[in-house]
Motif scaffolding. Structure first.
Motif, PDB file in Angstrom:
ATOM      1  N   HIS A   1     -37.664  16.224  65.361  1.00 61.83           N
ATOM      2  CA  HIS A   1     -38.703  15.594  66.285  1.00 61.83           C
ATOM      3  C   HIS A   1     -39.309  14.391  64.835  1.00 61.83           C
ATOM      4  O   HIS A   1     -39.269  13.277  65.352  1.00 61.83           O
ATOM      5  CB  HIS A   1     -40.166  16.611  66.225  1.00 61.83           C
ATOM      6  CG  HIS A   1     -41.453  15.898  66.809  1.00 61.83           C
ATOM      7  ND1 HIS A   1     -41.030  14.886  67.749  1.00 61.83           N
ATOM      8  CD2 HIS A   1     -42.361  15.960  66.609  1.00 61.83           C
ATOM      9  CE1 HIS A   1     -42.219  14.468  68.315  1.00 61.83           C
ATOM     10  NE2 HIS A   1     -43.436  15.087  67.772  1.00 61.83           N
TER      11      HIS A   1
ATOM     12  N   ILE B   1     -47.941  20.251  60.069  1.00 61.46           N
ATOM     13  CA  ILE B   1     -48.467  20.963  61.210  1.00 61.46           C
ATOM     14  C   ILE B   1     -48.050  20.333  62.342  1.00 61.46           C
ATOM     15  O   ILE B   1     -48.146  20.958  63.410  1.00 61.46           O
ATOM     16  CB  ILE B   1     -50.244  20.875  61.010  1.00 61.46           C
ATOM     17  CG1 ILE B   1     -50.541  21.832  59.822  1.00 61.46           C
ATOM     18  CG2 ILE B   1     -50.793  21.145  62.375  1.00 61.46           C
ATOM     19  CD1 ILE B   1     -52.027  21.675  59.361  1.00 61.46           C
ATOM     20  N   ASN B   2     -48.047  19.051  62.234  1.00 64.96           N
ATOM     21  CA  ASN B   2     -47.478  18.319  63.397  1.00 64.96           C
ATOM     22  C   ASN B   2     -45.792  18.325  63.595  1.00 64.96           C
ATOM     23  O   ASN B   2     -45.507  17.666  64.324  1.00 64.96           O
ATOM     24  CB  ASN B   2     -48.077  16.848  63.274  1.00 64.96           C
ATOM     25  CG  ASN B   2     -49.535  16.459  63.677  1.00 64.96           C
ATOM     26  OD1 ASN B   2     -49.733  17.057  64.978  1.00 64.96           O
ATOM     27  ND2 ASN B   2     -50.307  16.341  62.630  1.00 64.96           N
ATOM     28  N   GLN B   3     -45.359  19.066  62.810  1.00 68.08           N
ATOM     29  CA  GLN B   3     -43.756  19.406  63.069  1.00 68.08           C
ATOM     30  C   GLN B   3     -42.838  18.164  62.698  1.00 68.08           C
ATOM     31  O   GLN B   3     -41.953  18.160  63.700  1.00 68.08           O
ATOM     32  CB  GLN B   3     -43.774  19.847  64.288  1.00 68.08           C
ATOM     33  CG  GLN B   3     -44.295  21.439  64.623  1.00 68.08           C
ATOM     34  CD  GLN B   3     -44.218  21.850  66.114  1.00 68.08           C
ATOM     35  OE1 GLN B   3     -43.087  21.844  66.460  1.00 68.08           O
ATOM     36  NE2 GLN B   3     -45.209  22.532  66.528  1.00 68.08           N
ATOM     37  N   LEU B   4     -43.561  17.439  61.951  1.00 66.72           N
ATOM     38  CA  LEU B   4     -42.750  16.227  61.688  1.00 66.72           C
ATOM     39  C   LEU B   4     -41.870  16.398  60.427  1.00 66.72           C
ATOM     40  O   LEU B   4     -40.905  15.844  60.453  1.00 66.72           O
ATOM     41  CB  LEU B   4     -43.604  14.877  61.469  1.00 66.72           C
ATOM     42  CG  LEU B   4     -44.341  14.585  62.762  1.00 66.72           C
ATOM     43  CD1 LEU B   4     -44.998  13.445  62.390  1.00 66.72           C
ATOM     44  CD2 LEU B   4     -43.255  14.173  63.744  1.00 66.72           C
TER      45      LEU B   4
ATOM     46  N   LEU C   1     -38.490   9.396  64.775  1.00 65.92           N
ATOM     47  CA  LEU C   1     -39.392   8.382  64.428  1.00 65.92           C
ATOM     48  C   LEU C   1     -38.667   7.407  63.668  1.00 65.92           C
ATOM     49  O   LEU C   1     -39.048   6.142  63.142  1.00 65.92           O
ATOM     50  CB  LEU C   1     -40.565   8.821  63.502  1.00 65.92           C
ATOM     51  CG  LEU C   1     -41.682   9.397  64.296  1.00 65.92           C
ATOM     52  CD1 LEU C   1     -42.668   9.995  63.465  1.00 65.92           C
ATOM     53  CD2 LEU C   1     -42.495   8.251  64.922  1.00 65.92           C
TER      54      LEU C   1
END
Lengths: 118, 118
Positions: free
Chosen positions: A93, A70-73, A97
């Motif tokens: 994206h 959902i957070n596009q990671l 990290l």
DNA sequence: CAGGATCCTATACGATACTG
DNA sequence: CAGTATCGTATAGGATCCTG
């Protein structure tokens, strides 16, 4: 004008919000380890991640992967095999990290030395 | 010898343990923001940190600071004033997290752009 | 000012069993 | 294999009030 009303203080507030935004997405026991598993290999199956991370349950892995998606990671790719295979990988994206995760890995090793003993 | 028994796999396991060691100390909603507050200024009072971090309660701040002290990331210094003043600051070990925290700050800003809109 | 005490709720997390 | 469902516990965290 004191230190709470000048630009220095305002910049600080902005940085505090930014770091809290990061933690909204990354905090918890499992998300960083999950991302770390996908950092190392760039394709990873559900059961592989489950094996990589000591102590995680399938229930939590499933739940956390959903939130990361959902957070596009991460992105999820279902392969048409029998039984189904599901590959997870970092999005662009998510890859941003990598530095943080590598630093956290190094820091974990250093921390163990500081705490447990020299 | 497959990928789970060779040196590559073993190195991965080692890194996974390291990153989980880090998260044992740093996970949760508040620890990174607290450390961030002390990164920016290098001396910070209890009530200042309370003000820096949006939404934290004094109960949680107190509890988290204690854990950070136990893990040797911050030190506590009581000043002999009336009423008492307490200064918190990063230890050398705590300062070794500065890079990670700065990166998390930058990442938080980037993430907001990715999620909320371009 | 810097917390501690108390009480409460929400949710994170774990264990086990089940399914297409 | 990759999950979901169900159930249970533990802990994280919030609100409020109190104190040296």
């Amino acid at each position: 004008m004191n230190c709470h009303t000048n630009d220095f203080g305002k910049e600080h507030k902005k940085e505090m919000r930014a770091v809290q935004d990061s933690m909204d997405v990354l905090s918890g026991k499992w998300k960083i380890p999950i991302l770390s598993s996908m950092c190392y290999y760039n394709q990873r199956r559900f059961s592989d991640i489950l094996n990589d991370i000591d102590g995680i349950s399938n229930r939590m892995l499933s739940k956390e992967l959903k939130e990361l998606e959902i957070n596009q990671l991460v992105k999820r790719k279902v392969l048409d095999t029998h039984p189904v295979t599901v590959q997870y990988q970092l999005t662009e994206h998510g890859k941003s990290l990598k530095t943080i995760i590598n630093n956290l890995t190094d820091w974990g090793i250093a921390h163990r030395k500081v705490i447990i003993g020299k």
